[in-house]
Enzyme design. Structure first.
Site, mmCIF file in Angstrom:
data_model
loop_
_atom_site.group_PDB
_atom_site.id
_atom_site.type_symbol
_atom_site.label_atom_id
_atom_site.label_comp_id
_atom_site.label_asym_id
_atom_site.label_seq_id
_atom_site.Cartn_x
_atom_site.Cartn_y
_atom_site.Cartn_z
ATOM 1 N N GLY A 219 -21.447 11.830 -24.749
ATOM 2 C CA GLY A 219 -21.482 10.968 -23.769
ATOM 3 C C GLY A 219 -21.668 10.149 -23.664
ATOM 4 C CG ASN A 220 -19.417 6.900 -21.751
ATOM 5 O OD1 ASN A 220 -19.068 6.650 -20.859
ATOM 6 N ND2 ASN A 220 -18.384 7.610 -21.934
#
Ligand code: CTP
Length: 417
Positions: A219-220
């Site tokens: 993810g970020n």
């Protein structure tokens, strides 16, 4: 009484006599936490719901509701003249009526007549009262004069009934208040004009998660704050807004429909479901560009001392696919599609040059360039954006995300036919 910071933003919090007055206590607390200097001006009826002691203790100031106290300080004129924002929480049908007709029969209505700053009203009342033609006409009159009147939320009211008339959550009211003070005159102009009534805006926000196994993902750290600010701006200007939110912590603005997604694949599917009906599509989300080729159905276990190699495949480019789908559908010819790009560049000219290439590659109408060379990317309330179209730069904001949202929505609105 507490010392007030001379540089703090001065807010007059008017409170009218409705049951939702108790929620204004939380609004007051949050405004003070945000560093505002708040003076509470309740109506006499508001004091029947929440007493002077509470307002005074929470604001750290004396509280007046009539024009006959502290006469030497001329509060009925001074408070309005020196405020950065006057807000009324809740605004009852009676208060809206008195404000619309210019009455000056208590301190709050005097303040409303002398305010030089943005004025925002947050109505709360029973559905019948809100929908009555008299109230609707008063709201239209106030909006016509530049007052921001927020539509109430729908939901459970004081009795067993439910419908439009609920006060939005205090956190949302405070966000609107801060956004109004940040954007000051320009934002007030657009919010009171409500130039997006009848338009549908779809905004994506947050960062996607690509599952590795049932408990892990790639993810970020996108906070979703920029997309939320755009959704709020569009909703305040009258649009019906759907926020397609990927793993977002930020609160969803009131009056905005929510569609939650997890992965870039989900985002692709939902954006294509919603976009055909939209006048404006904004891709503010940070989708993962890669996803595990074969996510494991069970938790991946360590295998001795060795590492592991991930096999990733590219995700669909949602923005590009949306502009391609528009090109195939004549009924979407007038649709405005906005993309984002976080870039590092040695100077502004290079930033705009890189942006122009991305805009052409993605086929969008506007591209919001985010200069991230200084290391400011996600999670900050401030930003530095430049909006471009195929002819070059349209505007720049170095400031709050709400100011950036005002620029972006204005540029998108200007392209609508
Ligand atoms: N975007 C998208 N789908 C993806 C990746 C990005 O729709 N799989 C959108 C973003 O929401 C944003 C725009 O495309 O509006 C630009 O994102 P960016 O990451 O800069 O685009 P990339 O094509 O990944 O560009 P680069 O190769 O420079 O990373």
């Amino acid at each position: 009484m507490v010392d007030t910071d001379a540089t703090a933003r001065r807010v007059i919090l008017g409170v009218a006599g409705g049951i939702a007055a108790y929620k204004a206590c939380e609004v007051l607390r949050r405004l003070r936490e945000a560093g505002c200097d708040v003076t509470v001006v309740p109506t006499a009826n508001a004091l029947k719901f929440v007493g002077e002691t509470t307002w005074s203790a929470l604001s750290g100031k004396a509280v007046d509701s009539d024009v006959w106290s502290n006469i030497t300080e001329v509060p009925h004129v001074r408070l309005g003249q020196t405020a950065d924002l006057v807000m009324v929480v809740p605004a009852t049908a009676d208060l809206l009526s008195r404000a619309a007709t210019g009455r000056a029969d208590d301190l709050l209505t005097n303040v409303l007549l002398t305010a030089h700053c943005p004025v925002a009203m947050f109505p709360a009342m029973h559905t019948e009262m809100w929908q009555h033609p008299a109230t609707m006409q008063n709201v239209a009159t106030l909006r016509g004069r530049g007052v921001v009147v927020k539509d109430p939320d729908s939901g459970r009211l004081t009795g067993a009934d439910s419908g439009p008339g609920r006060l939005p959550e205090p956190a949302e009211i405070v966000e609107v208040a801060l956004q109004l003070m940040d954007g000051a005159a320009e934002t007030l102009g657009t919010w009171s004009e409500r130039d997006l009534v009848g338009r549908h805006v779809v905004v994506s926000a947050g960062g996607t998660h690509e599952a590795l196994d049932p408990v892990r993902f790639l993810g970020n750290s996108s906070s979703g704050l920029m997309g939320v600010a755009i959704a709020r701006e569009a909703a305040m200007r009258g649009a019906s807004v759907t926020l397609v939110a990927a793993n977002m912590q930020a609160a969803v603005p009131s009056g905005v429909d929510l569609c939650t997604v997890t992965s870039t694949g989900d985002l692709h599917r939902e954006m294509h479901r919603l976009a055909p009906e939209a006048d404006v599509v904004v891709m503010a989300a940070a989708p993962a560009d890669f996803t595990p080729a074969e996510p494991s159905g069970s938790k991946i276990k360590k295998d001795g001392d060795g590492g592991m190699t991930l096999h990733l495949v590219q995700t669909p480019d949602v923005l590009k696919s949306l502009t391609e789908a528009r090109a195939q559908d004549a009924s979407r010819a007038g649709q405005v599609i906005v993309g984002f790009a976080a870039e590092t560049a040695p100077d502004r000219a290079e930033l705009v040059r890189i942006g122009a290439q991305k805009l052409a590659r993605k086929g969008c109408d506007l591209l919001v360039l985010n200069d991230v060379s200084a290391g400011k990317v996600f999670g900050h309330s401030t930003t530095h954006v430049t909006v471009i179209d195929s002819d070059g730069e349209l505007g720049e904001v170095a400031g709050s995300k709400s100011q950036a949202a005002a620029l972006i929505v204005s540029q998108a609105a200007a392209r609508l036919v």
